[in-house]
Design a protein around this motif. Structure first.
Motif, short mmCIF file in Angstrom:
data_model
loop_
_atom_site.label_atom_id
_atom_site.label_comp_id
_atom_site.label_asym_id
_atom_site.label_seq_id
_atom_site.Cartn_x
_atom_site.Cartn_y
_atom_site.Cartn_z
N UNK A 5 31.24 27.22 28.01
CA UNK A 5 31.97 27.46 29.10
C UNK A 5 31.82 26.14 30.39
N UNK A 6 33.00 25.18 30.49
CA UNK A 6 33.00 24.48 31.13
C UNK A 6 33.29 24.43 32.57
N UNK A 7 34.31 25.20 33.04
CA UNK A 7 34.62 25.68 33.78
C UNK A 7 34.50 27.22 33.44
N UNK A 8 34.61 27.81 35.02
CA UNK A 8 34.17 29.24 35.06
C UNK A 8 35.75 29.74 36.42
N UNK A 9 36.18 30.65 36.30
CA UNK A 9 37.06 31.77 37.43
C UNK A 9 36.08 31.20 38.33
N UNK A 10 37.38 30.44 39.53
CA UNK A 10 36.71 30.45 41.08
C UNK A 10 36.64 29.12 41.34
N UNK A 11 36.59 28.09 40.20
CA UNK A 11 36.58 26.45 40.39
C UNK A 11 37.42 26.23 40.96
N UNK A 12 37.15 25.27 42.06
CA UNK A 12 38.23 24.46 42.96
C UNK A 12 39.03 23.07 41.71
N UNK A 13 39.87 22.90 41.75
CA UNK A 13 40.75 21.67 40.70
C UNK A 13 41.56 21.39 42.63
N UNK A 14 41.52 19.66 43.02
CA UNK A 14 41.93 19.77 44.30
C UNK A 14 42.85 18.48 43.75
N UNK A 15 44.40 18.53 44.19
CA UNK A 15 44.61 17.51 44.04
C UNK A 15 46.37 16.99 45.32
N UNK A 16 47.12 16.12 44.77
CA UNK A 16 47.91 15.67 45.85
C UNK A 16 49.48 15.50 45.53
#
Length: 459
Positions: free
Chosen positions: A298-309
């Motif tokens: 697993x590289x990304x778990x539940x709750x990780x944030x991804x920001x964009x515009x």
């Protein structure tokens, strides 16, 4: 640019001036109201009291309990008598049953229950399941509300026991008889024997195959061996590449446990509502784990944030909001991916994998055409007023024509300025969003401190 409020107030005042020239004075005589009769304003204490000296009552006769009943049988009935033992009639406004469903009623009561009279309410109840149905019989009248408890107890159906086994008594032995003649020999059924042998063979073969485990139904095909013809050409490349043949060289094998390649996707939900009228940021909360290319780590778990515009919509008719992502923050250890340039490493897709986000579209038709529509209406009203009053004042027709031309120019200018307004899209919070990567992302694993071996190398 014209001020909208000043323009509106000025046009409305001019319209009222043009249309109010032919108003005439109202010469209709006023109507005098009639004089009220004597005693009209007398106090309520002086009015005669016509209400009866007393009121009636309602008495229930009957227990309100249904007779014994077994669940699933035909409906049962019970009757309750309503009587008025007083000397005054009672006006009945409503008779109804209030409680658990399964009970219905009919009655023969009139709207007025006279003094010393009675009527009957018949209740019908049924139930498919054992249990108790309870409620109330409610009577609403001018003498007040009266109720009676109603109860239907459904007993479970009796259990049907099987019949007692039959006892067979052996008859007494028959007396010895004369020796019977042997029957003729029966010819063997060769067809039945052949069918039985085939079934036995098939059964044994199936059992043997099941005991050996899964096997290929056929032998795998052997690859075709092509032997070069030394007479026609000679193979000189040790890597099996002919001369001057375009080719690409692969990379060395890599450890894919910490890599997110472009074919991987992450899924999450929108953290807050998005309105495209102004540019802004988007935050996506990952709602399911994202595994590496090997499918094991697993590289990304539940709750990780991804920001964009995102940027506002540009053209009329746009219905999808383009969102690109430039940062990932892992919740567990704080590791993050950040693109310092203007380019993003991922973009947003909807639940079906299509580029862009969808939401509620506001085409801003009121802002585009509302002011022009009001201005055109005022122009038409002013033209009508000038034409109507042209006979009384000939100068009004020329003024109305000039005003109509001015309003036409104003309407054209408003439409020219507002017709290219881009729509506004609103995406609700909680919308499911997919993140499609545009490049491979390497998640760097933790490195041990100097002088310490990794956990896997410790003895």
């Amino acid at each position: 640019m014209y001020s909208s409020k000043r323009l509106m107030f000025g046009l409305i005042g001019l319209t009222a001036l043009l249309t109010g020239c032919n108003e005439e004075e109202d010469t209709t005589a006023r109507i005098v109201p009639p004089t009220p009769p004597s005693g009209y304003y007398a106090s309520p204490e002086s009015q005669p009291d016509n209400t009866p000296a007393g009121s009636g009552t309602i008495v229930f006769t009957g227990s309100g309990n249904f007779p014994s009943y077994i669940a699933g049988n035909a409906p049962v009935k019970t009757e309750i008598a309503l009587s008025n033992p007083s000397a005054f009639p009672v006006a009945i406004t409503q008779i109804r049953y209030v409680g658990t469903s399964g009970i219905a009623l009919v009655d023969d009561c009139a709207e007025i229950l006279d003094a010393q009279s009675s009527c009957t309410v018949t209740l019908t109840g049924a139930s498919l399941n054992p249990g108790t149905i309870s409620g109330s019989l409610l009577i609403l009248s001018d003498a007040g509300a009266f109720d009676k408890d109603i109860t239907l107890t459904a007993a479970p159906p009796p259990i049907e026991l099987p019949d007692s086994p039959t006892v067979f008594i052996e008859p007494p032995p028959a007396p010895p008889q004369a020796q019977a003649v042997a029957p003729p020999p029966i010819e063997p059924d060769y067809a039945a024997q052949r069918r039985s042998a085939i079934l036995d063979y098939s059964r044994n073969r199936l059992q043997n195959r099941m005991a050996q485990g899964p096997q290929f139904t056929r032998e795998p095909e052997q690859p075709i061996q092509v032997k070069p013809d030394p007479i026609s050409y000679t193979v000189t490349d040790p890597n099996y590449l002919r001369e001057n043949t375009p080719s690409e060289t692969t990379s060395f094998p890599v450890d894919r446990t910490q890599i997110l390649t472009m074919d991987r996707m992450a899924w999450g939900v929108l953290d807050r509502e998005v309105n495209s009228q102004l540019p802004g940021l988007v935050k996506i909360i990952v709602d399911e784990p994202v595994y590496g290319t090997d499918g094991a780590h697993r590289l990304l778990e539940r709750g990780d944030a991804i920001l964009g515009r995102y940027e506002p919509l540009q053209d009329v008719g746009d219905t999808r909001l383009n969102v690109c992502f430039f940062r990932i923050i892992r919740l567990a250890d704080g590791a993050h991916v950040y693109d310092q340039g203007d380019d993003c490493f991922a973009y947003a897709v909807d639940a079906m994998g299509r580029t862009g986000l969808v939401g509620d579209i506001d085409n801003r038709n009121l802002e585009k055409y509302g002011a022009a529509f009001v201005t055109a209406g005022i122009s038409a009203i002013a033209q009508y007023g000038a034409t109507t009053n042209a006979q009384q004042d000939p100068g009004l027709q020329g003024a109305g024509q000039s005003l109509n031309e001015q309003l036409g120019e104003i309407t054209s200018k408003i439409l020219e300025e507002q017709v290219d307004l881009a729509p506004i899209i609103t995406v609700a919070a909680g919308e499911r969003v997919g993140i499609q990567f545009l490049r491979d992302i390497y998640i760097r694993p933790p490195e041990p401190k100097s002088g310490q071996a990794p956990k896997g190398d410790q003895q």
